[in-house]
Design a protein around this motif. Structure first.
Motif, PDB file in Angstrom:
ATOM      1  N   GLY A  19      12.659 -89.913  21.892  1.00 47.06           N
ATOM      2  CA  GLY A  19      13.910 -88.871  21.792  1.00 47.06           C
ATOM      3  C   GLY A  19      13.966 -88.380  21.362  1.00 47.06           C
ATOM      4  O   GLY A  19      13.805 -86.869  21.828  1.00 47.06           O
ATOM      5  N   ARG A  20      14.202 -88.168  19.476  1.00 42.95           N
ATOM      6  CA  ARG A  20      14.049 -86.528  19.259  1.00 42.95           C
ATOM      7  C   ARG A  20      12.792 -86.674  17.707  1.00 42.95           C
ATOM      8  O   ARG A  20      12.915 -87.592  17.721  1.00 42.95           O
ATOM      9  CB  ARG A  20      15.213 -86.557  18.353  1.00 42.95           C
ATOM     10  N   ILE A  21      11.889 -85.662  18.938  1.00 46.82           N
ATOM     11  CA  ILE A  21      11.284 -85.789  17.933  1.00 46.82           C
ATOM     12  C   ILE A  21      10.519 -84.206  17.132  1.00 46.82           C
ATOM     13  O   ILE A  21       9.734 -83.286  17.572  1.00 46.82           O
ATOM     14  CB  ILE A  21       9.616 -86.439  18.277  1.00 46.82           C
ATOM     15  N   PRO A  22      11.067 -83.678  16.375  1.00 48.67           N
ATOM     16  CA  PRO A  22      10.918 -82.463  15.921  1.00 48.67           C
ATOM     17  C   PRO A  22       9.830 -81.940  15.276  1.00 48.67           C
ATOM     18  O   PRO A  22       9.749 -80.539  15.394  1.00 48.67           O
ATOM     19  CB  PRO A  22      12.383 -81.771  15.664  1.00 48.67           C
ATOM     20  N   GLN A 167      21.687-100.591  35.242  1.00 44.05           N
ATOM     21  CA  GLN A 167      20.547-100.534  34.585  1.00 44.05           C
ATOM     22  C   GLN A 167      20.036-100.297  32.880  1.00 44.05           C
ATOM     23  O   GLN A 167      19.382-100.836  32.023  1.00 44.05           O
ATOM     24  CB  GLN A 167      19.553 -98.959  34.997  1.00 44.05           C
ATOM     25  N   ARG A 168      21.757-100.569  32.416  1.00 41.16           N
ATOM     26  CA  ARG A 168      22.027-100.276  31.095  1.00 41.16           C
ATOM     27  C   ARG A 168      21.707-101.300  30.578  1.00 41.16           C
ATOM     28  O   ARG A 168      21.495-101.837  29.686  1.00 41.16           O
ATOM     29  CB  ARG A 168      23.061-100.015  30.286  1.00 41.16           C
ATOM     30  N   GLU A 169      22.001-102.942  31.464  1.00 39.64           N
ATOM     31  CA  GLU A 169      21.375-104.233  31.135  1.00 39.64           C
ATOM     32  C   GLU A 169      19.865-104.710  31.045  1.00 39.64           C
ATOM     33  O   GLU A 169      19.152-105.117  29.994  1.00 39.64           O
ATOM     34  CB  GLU A 169      22.046-104.918  32.325  1.00 39.64           C
ATOM     35  N   PRO A 175      13.975-102.988  23.031  1.00 36.36           N
ATOM     36  CA  PRO A 175      14.240-102.666  21.451  1.00 36.36           C
ATOM     37  C   PRO A 175      13.780-100.315  21.277  1.00 36.36           C
ATOM     38  O   PRO A 175      14.186 -99.535  20.691  1.00 36.36           O
ATOM     39  CB  PRO A 175      13.138-102.952  20.754  1.00 36.36           C
ATOM     40  N   ARG A 176      13.183-100.237  22.223  1.00 35.62           N
ATOM     41  CA  ARG A 176      12.685 -99.043  21.954  1.00 35.62           C
ATOM     42  C   ARG A 176      13.449 -97.774  23.066  1.00 35.62           C
ATOM     43  O   ARG A 176      13.905 -96.453  23.570  1.00 35.62           O
ATOM     44  CB  ARG A 176      11.586 -98.844  22.630  1.00 35.62           C
ATOM     45  N   ALA A 177      14.734 -98.702  23.955  1.00 36.92           N
ATOM     46  CA  ALA A 177      15.553 -97.773  24.460  1.00 36.92           C
ATOM     47  C   ALA A 177      16.192 -97.276  24.010  1.00 36.92           C
ATOM     48  O   ALA A 177      16.574 -97.283  22.537  1.00 36.92           O
ATOM     49  CB  ALA A 177      16.531 -98.734  25.987  1.00 36.92           C
ATOM     50  N   LYS A 178      16.728 -96.043  23.966  1.00 36.43           N
ATOM     51  CA  LYS A 178      17.101 -95.036  23.659  1.00 36.43           C
ATOM     52  C   LYS A 178      18.623 -95.109  23.800  1.00 36.43           C
ATOM     53  O   LYS A 178      19.788 -95.955  22.063  1.00 36.43           O
ATOM     54  CB  LYS A 178      17.440 -93.587  24.484  1.00 36.43           C
ATOM     55  N   LEU A 179      19.271 -95.959  24.645  1.00 36.74           N
ATOM     56  CA  LEU A 179      20.516 -95.814  24.850  1.00 36.74           C
ATOM     57  C   LEU A 179      20.856 -98.128  25.451  1.00 36.74           C
ATOM     58  O   LEU A 179      20.221 -98.127  26.513  1.00 36.74           O
ATOM     59  CB  LEU A 179      21.621 -95.839  26.135  1.00 36.74           C
ATOM     60  N   LEU A 325      17.477 -93.594  32.868  1.00 33.58           N
ATOM     61  CA  LEU A 325      18.943 -93.360  32.316  1.00 33.58           C
ATOM     62  C   LEU A 325      19.565 -93.655  31.117  1.00 33.58           C
ATOM     63  O   LEU A 325      20.393 -93.634  30.665  1.00 33.58           O
ATOM     64  CB  LEU A 325      19.894 -94.111  33.692  1.00 33.58           C
ATOM     65  N   SER A 326      18.441 -94.451  31.227  1.00 35.12           N
ATOM     66  CA  SER A 326      18.740 -95.628  29.799  1.00 35.12           C
ATOM     67  C   SER A 326      17.667 -95.436  28.839  1.00 35.12           C
ATOM     68  O   SER A 326      17.814 -95.431  27.227  1.00 35.12           O
ATOM     69  CB  SER A 326      19.265 -96.639  29.689  1.00 35.12           C
ATOM     70  N   TYR A 327      16.438 -95.809  29.722  1.00 34.42           N
ATOM     71  CA  TYR A 327      14.820 -95.596  28.499  1.00 34.42           C
ATOM     72  C   TYR A 327      14.691 -94.123  27.772  1.00 34.42           C
ATOM     73  O   TYR A 327      14.690 -93.952  26.543  1.00 34.42           O
ATOM     74  CB  TYR A 327      14.334 -96.573  29.021  1.00 34.42           C
TER      75      TYR A 327
END
Length: 382
Positions: A19-22, A167-169, A175-179, A325-327
């Motif tokens: 995801g976001r890892i600054p 794909q959102r389904e 649990p690790r999917a961003k959306l 698209l979602s992960y």
């Protein structure tokens, strides 16, 4: 000499976070994923004698991890690079050039830590023949093929929108999917237009993350992991590096050729495939991939998806991690497609499909400029 099943993936893991890892550079993400993958099979960097990577040079990855390699592969053809790394490692191990190959990926796609700014070289074909005329990368180049496909085969906007919806389904189960929140066709239409007919929800995420694989001979694999995943077949190909030079805007010759090679080597028939991963930087890529890999006829993929064949409970589960698209999508997504194929064959995926013995993973680089396909199988397929 047959390479079918001669090499296995014994270690597979992604970076600790996605995801976001600054707080990690691209090279640190390679290393984080590499150590996770080695731990997955009980090995250390000292057990590795081959390193392959894209984005970061393999010698830099080896040096960072303290590996003294006898085999290096720096193939970088975009998001499909990791499929090619596996294919090359398969040949190298079988030929005795090395024993254990570590394939790494890491990109700070969102935070841009340690990343070189993207810009086509002025002397490149893209720099000469596309950039001067306005297109800037995939968001403005890919939609031309989508529009032509709709005109030629009658795909509706609703059918195209079903790709991110379904794909959102899958992502909702991960649990690790961003959306993970459900979306509808109307939600896709309500998202901003990027380049007609493509809306924002047709487009991939931009994230940080990484992944790594450990490959070794099938004989040695039995002692390293209780569920090794065997490389049954692999293929690679490429075509023009500019969209105007592609053989077709409604098909990918590279996907077609690499898929044919992978299936021929594996001896697997399409009906034998239990699970499928097709690179999805944009919603139309799985549509083209289904056709070019030979799972459906030309122009039939939109209806195939509309009939929920690729959805949870469908007969050909597709992009079960949620996809780019979602992960997650760091820029070069192919590693994450392989990771999900490995999980499905092992039986450890968050959205596990029952009874997966054969999984196919196909990657794409650029706007269909390169492609690689892997056919992966469980011990039951040997």
């Amino acid at each position: 000499m047959s390479l079918r099943g001669a090499v296995a993936i014994v270690g597979a893991a992604e970076s600790t976070d996605l995801g976001r890892i600054p707080d990690k550079s691209a090279l640190e993400l390679h290393a984080d994923a590499a150590l996770n993958a080695l731990a997955d099979c009980g090995l250390t960097p000292g057990d590795v004698d081959g390193v392959a990577s894209a984005g970061e040079m393999p010698n830099d990855v080896a040096d960072y991890l303290g590996i003294v390699p006898e085999y290096l592969d720096g193939t970088n053809v975009g998001g499909s690079s990791f499929m090619l790394h596996v294919r090359h490692a398969m040949a190298a191990i079988a030929a005795g050039l090395c024993e254990t190959v570590l394939v790494t990926h890491g990109e700070s796609g969102r935070s841009r830590v340690g990343m070189v700014p993207w810009a086509p070289a002025p002397q490149s074909l893209m720099g000469q023949l596309e950039v001067p005329y306005g297109p800037i990368g995939a968001p403005s180049l890919f939609p031309m093929g989508v529009r032509q496909y709709m005109a030629r085969y009658g795909m509706t906007r609703e059918q195209l929108a079903l790709v991110p919806v379904i794909q959102r389904e899958w992502a909702a189960k991960n649990p690790r999917a961003k959306l993970r929140d459900p979306i509808t066709v109307d939600d896709v239409f309500a998202s901003p237009v990027i380049a007609d007919p493509v809306h924002l929800l047709h487009c991939c995420l931009v994230t940080d993350g990484g992944g790594a694989l450990v490959l070794t001979s099938a004989e040695r694999a039995k002692d390293l992991h209780p569920s090794p995943v065997y490389v049954l077949g692999a293929g690679e190909s490429s075509e023009a590096s500019v969209v105007s030079g592609l053989e077709s805007l409604t098909s990918s010759r590279a996907i077609r050729i690499c898929g044919e090679r992978a299936f021929a080597q594996s001896g697997v028939r399409h009906d034998d495939v239990d699970h499928l991963m097709i690179y999805d930087a944009f919603a139309h890529v799985p549509i083209f991939g289904l056709e070019d890999l030979g799972f459906v006829g030309r122009g039939e993929a939109p209806a195939f998806i509309e009939e929920r064949n690729t959805a949870p409970g469908g007969r050909l589960p597709l992009n079960t991690n949620g996809g780019g698209l979602s992960y997650t999508h760091t820029g070069m997504y192919g590693m994450f497609a392989i990771q999900e194929s490995v999980r499905q064959v092992r039986g450890t995926a968050p959205a596990q499909v029952p009874g997966v013995d054969v999984s196919v993973a196909t990657g794409v680089g650029g706007m269909f400029m390169s492609s690689g396909t892997l056919v992966l199988g469980s011990a039951a397929t040997l």
